[in-house]
Design an enzyme around this catalytic site. Structure first.
Site, PDB file in Angstrom:
ATOM      1  N   CYS A 113      41.284  50.867  47.417  1.00 54.11           N
ATOM      2  CA  CYS A 113      40.297  51.617  46.610  1.00 54.11           C
ATOM      3  C   CYS A 113      39.346  52.444  47.471  1.00 54.11           C
ATOM      4  O   CYS A 113      38.750  53.402  46.986  1.00 54.11           O
ATOM      5  CB  CYS A 113      39.498  50.669  45.736  1.00 54.11           C
ATOM      6  SG  CYS A 113      40.539  49.776  44.586  1.00 54.11           S
ATOM      7  N   HIS A 260      33.921  55.015  42.962  1.00 48.94           N
ATOM      8  CA  HIS A 260      35.273  54.559  42.655  1.00 48.94           C
ATOM      9  C   HIS A 260      35.243  53.896  41.280  1.00 48.94           C
ATOM     10  O   HIS A 260      34.350  53.106  40.984  1.00 48.94           O
ATOM     11  CB  HIS A 260      35.736  53.565  43.732  1.00 48.94           C
ATOM     12  CG  HIS A 260      36.926  52.777  43.300  1.00 48.94           C
ATOM     13  ND1 HIS A 260      38.080  53.381  42.845  1.00 48.94           N
ATOM     14  CD2 HIS A 260      37.139  51.437  43.210  1.00 48.94           C
ATOM     15  CE1 HIS A 260      38.940  52.438  42.512  1.00 48.94           C
ATOM     16  NE2 HIS A 260      38.403  51.262  42.721  1.00 48.94           N
ATOM     17  N   ASN A 290      41.618  51.795  36.623  1.00 46.83           N
ATOM     18  CA  ASN A 290      41.404  51.851  38.074  1.00 46.83           C
ATOM     19  C   ASN A 290      42.644  52.461  38.732  1.00 46.83           C
ATOM     20  O   ASN A 290      43.705  51.837  38.759  1.00 46.83           O
ATOM     21  CB  ASN A 290      41.154  50.430  38.596  1.00 46.83           C
ATOM     22  CG  ASN A 290      40.879  50.390  40.084  1.00 46.83           C
ATOM     23  OD1 ASN A 290      41.091  51.370  40.801  1.00 46.83           O
ATOM     24  ND2 ASN A 290      40.430  49.248  40.569  1.00 46.83           N
TER      25      ASN A 290
HETATM   26  N1  COA Z   1      42.754  39.356  28.335  1.00 44.73           N
HETATM   27  C1  COA Z   1      42.229  38.262  27.803  1.00 44.73           C
HETATM   28  N2  COA Z   1      41.775  37.226  28.524  1.00 44.73           N
HETATM   29  C2  COA Z   1      41.840  37.346  29.851  1.00 44.73           C
HETATM   30  C3  COA Z   1      42.371  38.462  30.485  1.00 44.73           C
HETATM   31  C4  COA Z   1      42.841  39.496  29.672  1.00 44.73           C
HETATM   32  N3  COA Z   1      43.366  40.631  30.181  1.00 44.73           N
HETATM   33  N4  COA Z   1      42.306  38.271  31.809  1.00 44.73           N
HETATM   34  C5  COA Z   1      41.747  37.074  32.003  1.00 44.73           C
HETATM   35  N5  COA Z   1      41.479  36.503  30.815  1.00 44.73           N
HETATM   36  C6  COA Z   1      40.859  35.202  30.540  1.00 44.73           C
HETATM   37  C7  COA Z   1      40.966  34.251  31.691  1.00 44.73           C
HETATM   38  O1  COA Z   1      42.221  33.607  31.686  1.00 44.73           O
HETATM   39  C8  COA Z   1      39.825  33.314  31.421  1.00 44.73           C
HETATM   40  O2  COA Z   1      40.240  32.373  30.441  1.00 44.73           O
HETATM   41  P1  COA Z   1      39.717  30.839  30.497  1.00 44.73           P
HETATM   42  O3  COA Z   1      38.231  30.921  30.394  1.00 44.73           O
HETATM   43  O4  COA Z   1      40.384  30.235  29.321  1.00 44.73           O
HETATM   44  O5  COA Z   1      40.183  30.326  31.830  1.00 44.73           O
HETATM   45  C9  COA Z   1      38.764  34.197  30.764  1.00 44.73           C
HETATM   46  O6  COA Z   1      39.474  35.379  30.332  1.00 44.73           O
HETATM   47  C10 COA Z   1      37.656  34.595  31.698  1.00 44.73           C
HETATM   48  O7  COA Z   1      38.252  34.956  32.932  1.00 44.73           O
HETATM   49  P2  COA Z   1      37.375  35.365  34.142  1.00 44.73           P
HETATM   50  O8  COA Z   1      38.280  35.694  35.272  1.00 44.73           O
HETATM   51  O9  COA Z   1      36.326  34.325  34.350  1.00 44.73           O
HETATM   52  O10 COA Z   1      36.692  36.677  33.573  1.00 44.73           O
HETATM   53  P3  COA Z   1      35.634  37.595  34.252  1.00 44.73           P
HETATM   54  O11 COA Z   1      34.437  37.656  33.392  1.00 44.73           O
HETATM   55  O12 COA Z   1      35.433  37.266  35.685  1.00 44.73           O
HETATM   56  O13 COA Z   1      36.360  39.005  34.163  1.00 44.73           O
HETATM   57  C11 COA Z   1      37.553  40.583  35.501  1.00 44.73           C
HETATM   58  C12 COA Z   1      37.564  39.214  34.824  1.00 44.73           C
HETATM   59  C13 COA Z   1      38.830  40.728  36.280  1.00 44.73           C
HETATM   60  C14 COA Z   1      37.464  41.671  34.426  1.00 44.73           C
HETATM   61  C15 COA Z   1      36.302  40.678  36.414  1.00 44.73           C
HETATM   62  O14 COA Z   1      36.247  39.562  37.259  1.00 44.73           O
HETATM   63  C16 COA Z   1      36.292  41.929  37.229  1.00 44.73           C
HETATM   64  O15 COA Z   1      36.117  43.007  36.706  1.00 44.73           O
HETATM   65  N6  COA Z   1      36.440  41.817  38.567  1.00 44.73           N
HETATM   66  C17 COA Z   1      36.529  42.968  39.433  1.00 44.73           C
HETATM   67  C18 COA Z   1      37.927  43.488  39.360  1.00 44.73           C
HETATM   68  C19 COA Z   1      38.099  44.814  40.040  1.00 44.73           C
HETATM   69  O16 COA Z   1      37.390  45.732  39.762  1.00 44.73           O
HETATM   70  N7  COA Z   1      39.077  44.882  40.933  1.00 44.73           N
HETATM   71  C20 COA Z   1      39.392  46.051  41.637  1.00 44.73           C
HETATM   72  C21 COA Z   1      38.334  46.307  42.641  1.00 44.73           C
HETATM   73  S1  COA Z   1      38.640  47.728  43.533  1.00 44.73           S
END
Ligand code: COA
Length: 333
Positions: A113, A260, A290
């Protein structure tokens, strides 16, 4: 010393629009979850026949046409991607071939990224020292073919999209009235390499590819989302502050921040931490998701088309991604 200016920008995304409802048909997810956690409404996915290089070629030709140049005017290509068409050689030479040119260097940058800002930092140094005069800097990605499009991969599959952005860079004559790339700052911290990575195929494994490896899903990008979120929310605004401090500027001097486009919530936190108003931040993640190294040049081209930036305005870029890597650039447009 001479400075680098952006001569033109261009982007290209595949025609196929994939909505959150489309994803909900193939994995356990929902429009509500995706929009609430990421702000993403649609992304583009390639169709048969498209490749990263074919997207990059279209973006590059648009940028070259806007600059009134042809591929023969280039003297260097820098190609940033974390989704190369092949293991080797890098995509740069394939793009060069597609553009019908030979002999000039084609460098591949693999900083995910942050790739575009890493690439800009290299291009800027080469232009300032006079090594090259017309550099094509491309960020292009095809994520869709690598995503785990089942419920197992839903945390990453819903976030990433395909696309390409390109810019043509060249030297400003004289002092350029204070215009051009004022600074670039790039950083990395390899202690976090496995927080967002693709383990294999890779030559750390012997054999470097195997059925077991594929069954385990090592070829899919896996991520500790919360760790990535936490670091991005700290390092992106920090890098904006570094760019401003290096140029004796203040947040109020920024006309436009093009971050980004990783996640709308991350961008909102960056905006708050950097002390910026809504009109100072460009956001298009809703439409494309993204697109990693392509996200900044795509957003920049759209921002310019929307007249969000005029000559003499201060543009700041910031990125964060796998590695972890991050960085910023300040540009007097
Ligand atoms: N749809 C529905 N549920 C989903 C899911 C999806 N696409 N992806 C994950 N879940 C679920 C998980 O399994 C988890 O379930 P559980 O509570 O039963 O275990 C729940 O949603 C919460 O997951 P969690 O990982 O704690 O969510 P979060 O609030 O941390 O959000 C992201 C997840 C990935 C959206 C967030 O962490 C994020 O944006 N991170 C940065 C990612 C990024 O930008 N990466 C690239 C960087 S360059």
């Amino acid at each position: 010393m001479r400075r680098t200016e952006f001569l033109s920008t261009g982007f290209h995304v595949p025609a196929r629009v994939v909505t959150n409802d489309d994803l909900a048909k193939i994995m356990d997810t929902s429009e509500e979850w995706i929009v609430q956690r990421s702000g993403i409404k649609t992304r583009r996915w390639v169709s048969e026949g498209d490749t990263g290089v074919s997207l990059a070629r279209e973006a590059s030709l648009k940028a070259l046409a806007k600059a009134g140049l042809t591929p023969r005017d280039l003297d260097c290509i820098i190609y940033c991607t974390c989704t190369p068409d092949h293991f080797e050689p890098g995509n740069g030479v394939f793009l060069q071939r597609e553009l019908g040119i030979t002999d000039i260097p084609a460098l591949d940058v693999r900083n995910q990224c942050s790739g575009f800002i890493y690439g800009l930092s290299i291009a800027d140094a080469w232009i300032r020292t006079g090594q090259y005069r017309r550099i094509l800097l491309v960020g292009a990605e095809v994520h869709s073919r690598g995503l785990d499009k089942t419920t197992r991969g839903r945390d990453t599959a819903v976030l990433f999209g395909d696309g390409a952005g390109a810019v043509v860079l060249g030297p400003l004559d004289g002092n350029g009235a204070g215009r051009g790339v004022l600074s670039t700052h790039i950083f990395a911290d390899g202690r976090y390499a496995e927080k967002l990575w693709v383990d294999g195929p890779g030559l750390a494994h012997d054999p470097y590819v195997s059925v077991e490896m594929l069954e385990q899903g090592l070829h899919r990008a896996v991520m500790e989302g919360r760790e990535v979120f936490k670091f991005a929310s700290i390092k992106m605004p920090e890098s904006v502050g570094i760019a401003l401090a290096a140029n004796q500027l203040k947040p109020g001097d920024i006309k436009l921040l093009v971050p980004h486009q990783a996640n709308l919530r991350i961008i909102e936190m960056v905006q708050k931490a950097a002390g910026l108003r809504d009109d100072q931040v460009y956001i298009n993640i809703q439409r494309y998701g993204n697109t990693t190294a392509a996200s900044i040049p795509i957003a920049l081209d759209e921002a310019l088309a929307e007249h969000r930036l005029a000559r003499g305005d201060l543009l700041v870029l910031t990125a964060f991604g796998s590695g972890f890597t991050w960085g910023s650039a300040a540009i007097r447009w």
